[in-house]
Write a protein that holds these residues in place. Structure first.
Motif, PDB file in Angstrom:
ATOM      1  N   LEU A  14       0.812  -1.108   0.060  1.00 22.29           N
ATOM      2  CA  LEU A  14       0.180  -0.084   0.035  1.00 22.29           C
ATOM      3  C   LEU A  14       0.917   1.074  -0.117  1.00 22.29           C
ATOM      4  CD1 LEU A  14      -3.036   0.800   0.238  1.00 22.29           C
ATOM      5  CD2 LEU A  14      -3.047   0.643   2.474  1.00 22.29           C
ATOM      6  N   GLY A  15       1.053   1.565  -1.154  1.00 19.14           N
ATOM      7  CA  GLY A  15       2.012   2.995  -1.344  1.00 19.14           C
ATOM      8  C   GLY A  15       1.381   3.668  -2.324  1.00 19.14           C
ATOM      9  N   GLY A  16       1.961   4.888  -2.629  1.00 23.63           N
ATOM     10  CA  GLY A  16       1.300   6.093  -3.528  1.00 23.63           C
ATOM     11  C   GLY A  16       1.531   5.639  -4.817  1.00 23.63           C
ATOM     12  N   THR A  17       2.408   4.870  -5.579  1.00 23.52           N
ATOM     13  CA  THR A  17       2.652   4.613  -6.815  1.00 23.52           C
ATOM     14  C   THR A  17       1.618   3.349  -7.109  1.00 23.52           C
ATOM     15  OG1 THR A  17       4.938   5.016  -7.035  1.00 23.52           O
ATOM     16  CG2 THR A  17       4.102   3.675  -8.463  1.00 23.52           C
ATOM     17  N   GLU A  18       1.591   2.408  -6.096  1.00 23.03           N
ATOM     18  CA  GLU A  18       0.733   1.481  -6.359  1.00 23.03           C
ATOM     19  C   GLU A  18      -0.905   1.736  -6.240  1.00 23.03           C
ATOM     20  OE1 GLU A  18       4.477  -0.033  -4.439  1.00 23.03           O
ATOM     21  OE2 GLU A  18       3.203   1.709  -4.073  1.00 23.03           O
ATOM     22  N   LYS A  19      -1.265   2.703  -5.286  1.00 24.23           N
ATOM     23  CA  LYS A  19      -2.524   2.975  -5.351  1.00 24.23           C
ATOM     24  C   LYS A  19      -3.025   3.817  -6.696  1.00 24.23           C
ATOM     25  CE  LYS A  19      -2.155   5.184  -1.118  1.00 24.23           C
ATOM     26  NZ  LYS A  19      -2.703   5.820  -0.073  1.00 24.23           N
ATOM     27  N   GLN A  20      -2.071   4.711  -7.219  1.00 16.85           N
ATOM     28  CA  GLN A  20      -2.244   5.193  -8.461  1.00 16.85           C
ATOM     29  C   GLN A  20      -2.422   4.441  -9.620  1.00 16.85           C
ATOM     30  OE1 GLN A  20      -2.959   8.622  -8.889  1.00 16.85           O
ATOM     31  NE2 GLN A  20      -2.964   8.689  -6.759  1.00 16.85           N
ATOM     32  N   LEU A  21      -1.619   3.291  -9.798  1.00 15.08           N
ATOM     33  CA  LEU A  21      -1.475   2.522 -10.770  1.00 15.08           C
ATOM     34  C   LEU A  21      -3.114   1.796 -10.891  1.00 15.08           C
ATOM     35  CD1 LEU A  21      -0.348   0.753 -12.729  1.00 15.08           C
ATOM     36  CD2 LEU A  21       0.502  -0.715 -11.051  1.00 15.08           C
ATOM     37  N   LEU A  22      -3.380   1.405  -9.297  1.00 11.93           N
ATOM     38  CA  LEU A  22      -4.735   0.811  -9.425  1.00 11.93           C
ATOM     39  C   LEU A  22      -5.698   1.731  -9.836  1.00 11.93           C
ATOM     40  CD1 LEU A  22      -6.465  -1.603  -8.391  1.00 11.93           C
ATOM     41  CD2 LEU A  22      -6.679  -0.569  -6.187  1.00 11.93           C
ATOM     42  N   ASN A  23      -5.797   3.022  -9.350  1.00 14.78           N
ATOM     43  CA  ASN A  23      -6.863   3.912  -9.856  1.00 14.78           C
ATOM     44  C   ASN A  23      -6.842   4.265 -11.422  1.00 14.78           C
ATOM     45  OD1 ASN A  23      -7.961   4.594  -7.482  1.00 14.78           O
ATOM     46  ND2 ASN A  23      -6.385   5.962  -7.134  1.00 14.78           N
ATOM     47  N   ILE A  24      -5.548   4.099 -12.106  1.00 16.95           N
ATOM     48  CA  ILE A  24      -5.560   4.445 -13.489  1.00 16.95           C
ATOM     49  C   ILE A  24      -6.165   3.217 -14.062  1.00 16.95           C
ATOM     50  CG2 ILE A  24      -3.958   4.593 -15.295  1.00 16.95           C
ATOM     51  CD1 ILE A  24      -2.404   6.437 -13.455  1.00 16.95           C
ATOM     52  N   LEU A  25      -5.688   2.000 -13.761  1.00 17.44           N
ATOM     53  CA  LEU A  25      -6.088   0.713 -14.677  1.00 17.44           C
ATOM     54  C   LEU A  25      -7.706   0.590 -14.300  1.00 17.44           C
ATOM     55  CD1 LEU A  25      -3.211  -1.807 -13.836  1.00 17.44           C
ATOM     56  CD2 LEU A  25      -3.657  -0.003 -15.670  1.00 17.44           C
ATOM     57  N   LYS A  26      -8.257   1.055 -13.381  1.00 14.81           N
ATOM     58  CA  LYS A  26      -9.781   0.928 -13.146  1.00 14.81           C
ATOM     59  C   LYS A  26     -10.389   1.582 -14.374  1.00 14.81           C
ATOM     60  CE  LYS A  26     -10.008   0.685  -8.102  1.00 14.81           C
ATOM     61  NZ  LYS A  26     -10.656   1.189  -6.919  1.00 14.81           N
ATOM     62  N   VAL A  27      -9.842   2.560 -14.739  1.00 11.12           N
ATOM     63  CA  VAL A  27     -10.429   3.292 -15.897  1.00 11.12           C
ATOM     64  C   VAL A  27     -10.199   2.933 -17.160  1.00 11.12           C
ATOM     65  CG1 VAL A  27     -10.603   5.891 -16.740  1.00 11.12           C
ATOM     66  CG2 VAL A  27     -10.425   5.506 -14.417  1.00 11.12           C
ATOM     67  N   ILE A  28      -8.699   2.574 -17.262  1.00 14.08           N
ATOM     68  CA  ILE A  28      -8.315   2.107 -18.818  1.00 14.08           C
ATOM     69  C   ILE A  28      -8.300   0.674 -19.032  1.00 14.08           C
ATOM     70  CG2 ILE A  28      -7.057   4.264 -19.037  1.00 14.08           C
ATOM     71  CD1 ILE A  28      -4.711   2.896 -18.832  1.00 14.08           C
ATOM     72  N   ASN A  29      -8.505  -0.147 -18.061  1.00 17.21           N
ATOM     73  CA  ASN A  29      -8.761  -1.496 -17.813  1.00 17.21           C
ATOM     74  C   ASN A  29      -9.588  -2.031 -19.152  1.00 17.21           C
ATOM     75  OD1 ASN A  29      -7.671  -4.092 -17.187  1.00 17.21           O
ATOM     76  ND2 ASN A  29      -9.867  -4.552 -15.934  1.00 17.21           N
ATOM     77  N   LYS A  30     -10.606  -1.625 -19.458  1.00 14.69           N
ATOM     78  CA  LYS A  30     -11.621  -1.888 -20.735  1.00 14.69           C
ATOM     79  C   LYS A  30     -10.826  -1.879 -21.951  1.00 14.69           C
ATOM     80  CE  LYS A  30     -15.337  -0.310 -17.885  1.00 14.69           C
ATOM     81  NZ  LYS A  30     -14.771   0.774 -16.803  1.00 14.69           N
ATOM     82  N   ASN A  31      -9.772  -0.993 -22.225  1.00 12.99           N
ATOM     83  CA  ASN A  31      -9.257  -0.945 -23.448  1.00 12.99           C
ATOM     84  C   ASN A  31      -7.767  -1.660 -23.715  1.00 12.99           C
ATOM     85  OD1 ASN A  31     -11.338   1.064 -24.154  1.00 12.99           O
ATOM     86  ND2 ASN A  31     -10.151   2.574 -22.753  1.00 12.99           N
ATOM     87  N   PHE A  32      -7.494  -2.042 -22.778  1.00 13.50           N
ATOM     88  CA  PHE A  32      -6.022  -2.889 -22.738  1.00 13.50           C
ATOM     89  C   PHE A  32      -5.987  -4.043 -21.886  1.00 13.50           C
ATOM     90  CE2 PHE A  32      -5.303   1.714 -23.264  1.00 13.50           C
ATOM     91  CZ  PHE A  32      -4.610   1.561 -24.469  1.00 13.50           C
ATOM     92  N   GLU A  33      -5.341  -4.951 -22.356  1.00 12.02           N
ATOM     93  CA  GLU A  33      -5.178  -6.175 -21.427  1.00 12.02           C
ATOM     94  C   GLU A  33      -3.653  -6.198 -20.703  1.00 12.02           C
ATOM     95  OE1 GLU A  33      -4.181 -11.009 -21.919  1.00 12.02           O
ATOM     96  OE2 GLU A  33      -5.262  -9.917 -23.661  1.00 12.02           O
ATOM     97  N   PHE A  34      -3.926  -6.232 -19.382  1.00 15.02           N
ATOM     98  CA  PHE A  34      -2.860  -5.743 -18.440  1.00 15.02           C
ATOM     99  C   PHE A  34      -2.063  -7.061 -17.902  1.00 15.02           C
ATOM    100  CE2 PHE A  34      -4.791  -1.467 -18.926  1.00 15.02           C
ATOM    101  CZ  PHE A  34      -3.783  -0.831 -19.009  1.00 15.02           C
ATOM    102  N   LYS A  35      -0.976  -7.073 -17.616  1.00 14.34           N
ATOM    103  CA  LYS A  35      -0.593  -8.234 -16.772  1.00 14.34           C
ATOM    104  C   LYS A  35       0.588  -7.445 -15.825  1.00 14.34           C
ATOM    105  CE  LYS A  35       0.151 -12.370 -18.383  1.00 14.34           C
ATOM    106  NZ  LYS A  35       0.698 -13.366 -19.078  1.00 14.34           N
ATOM    107  N   ILE A  36       0.696  -7.762 -14.611  1.00 15.92           N
ATOM    108  CA  ILE A  36       1.655  -7.151 -13.453  1.00 15.92           C
ATOM    109  C   ILE A  36       2.464  -8.236 -13.299  1.00 15.92           C
ATOM    110  CG2 ILE A  36       1.805  -5.964 -11.484  1.00 15.92           C
ATOM    111  CD1 ILE A  36      -0.870  -4.733 -11.742  1.00 15.92           C
ATOM    112  N   PHE A  37       3.920  -7.876 -13.529  1.00 13.10           N
ATOM    113  CA  PHE A  37       4.770  -8.733 -13.089  1.00 13.10           C
ATOM    114  C   PHE A  37       5.479  -7.993 -11.719  1.00 13.10           C
ATOM    115  CE2 PHE A  37       9.205 -10.163 -12.836  1.00 13.10           C
ATOM    116  CZ  PHE A  37       9.016 -11.755 -12.832  1.00 13.10           C
ATOM    117  N   LEU A  38       5.619  -8.797 -10.649  1.00  8.27           N
ATOM    118  CA  LEU A  38       6.271  -8.269  -9.451  1.00  8.27           C
ATOM    119  C   LEU A  38       7.458  -8.583  -9.309  1.00  8.27           C
ATOM    120  CD1 LEU A  38       2.995  -8.318  -7.034  1.00  8.27           C
ATOM    121  CD2 LEU A  38       3.688  -6.543  -8.556  1.00  8.27           C
ATOM    122  N   LEU A  39       8.611  -8.159  -8.835  1.00  5.97           N
ATOM    123  CA  LEU A  39       9.959  -8.536  -8.618  1.00  5.97           C
ATOM    124  C   LEU A  39      10.027  -9.225  -7.245  1.00  5.97           C
ATOM    125  CD1 LEU A  39      11.977  -5.547  -9.880  1.00  5.97           C
ATOM    126  CD2 LEU A  39      11.330  -7.483 -10.809  1.00  5.97           C
TER     127      LEU A  39
END
Length: 66
Positions: A14-39
């Motif tokens: 739970l950090g700023g970058t992660e929360k912003q990524l979640l908020n952005i993907l909620k909006v544009i998720n319908k237009n793209f197919e995302f996969k997240i790779f965690l180190l």
């Protein structure tokens, strides 16, 4: 066909970058197919991304690739 996008990030704690990524993907998720790779496959937000039908994969510190 949706364009595929791979996002590489350290973890989904739970950090700023992660929360912003979640908020952005909620909006544009319908237009793209995302996969997240965690180190480091860890973080409280993993389930939130999976609820959006975004696949989350990554490395575990102790056992290699998940």
């Amino acid at each position: 066909m949706k364009k595929k996008i791979l996002i590489i990030i350290k973890s989904l704690h739970l950090g700023g970058t992660e929360k912003q990524l979640l908020n952005i993907l909620k909006v544009i998720n319908k237009n793209f197919e995302f996969k997240i790779f965690l180190l480091d496959y860890d973080g409280i937000l993993i389930k939130d991304f999976e609820r959006l039908s975004i696949e989350v994969i990554g490395l575990k510190r102790s056992s290699g690739i998940k």
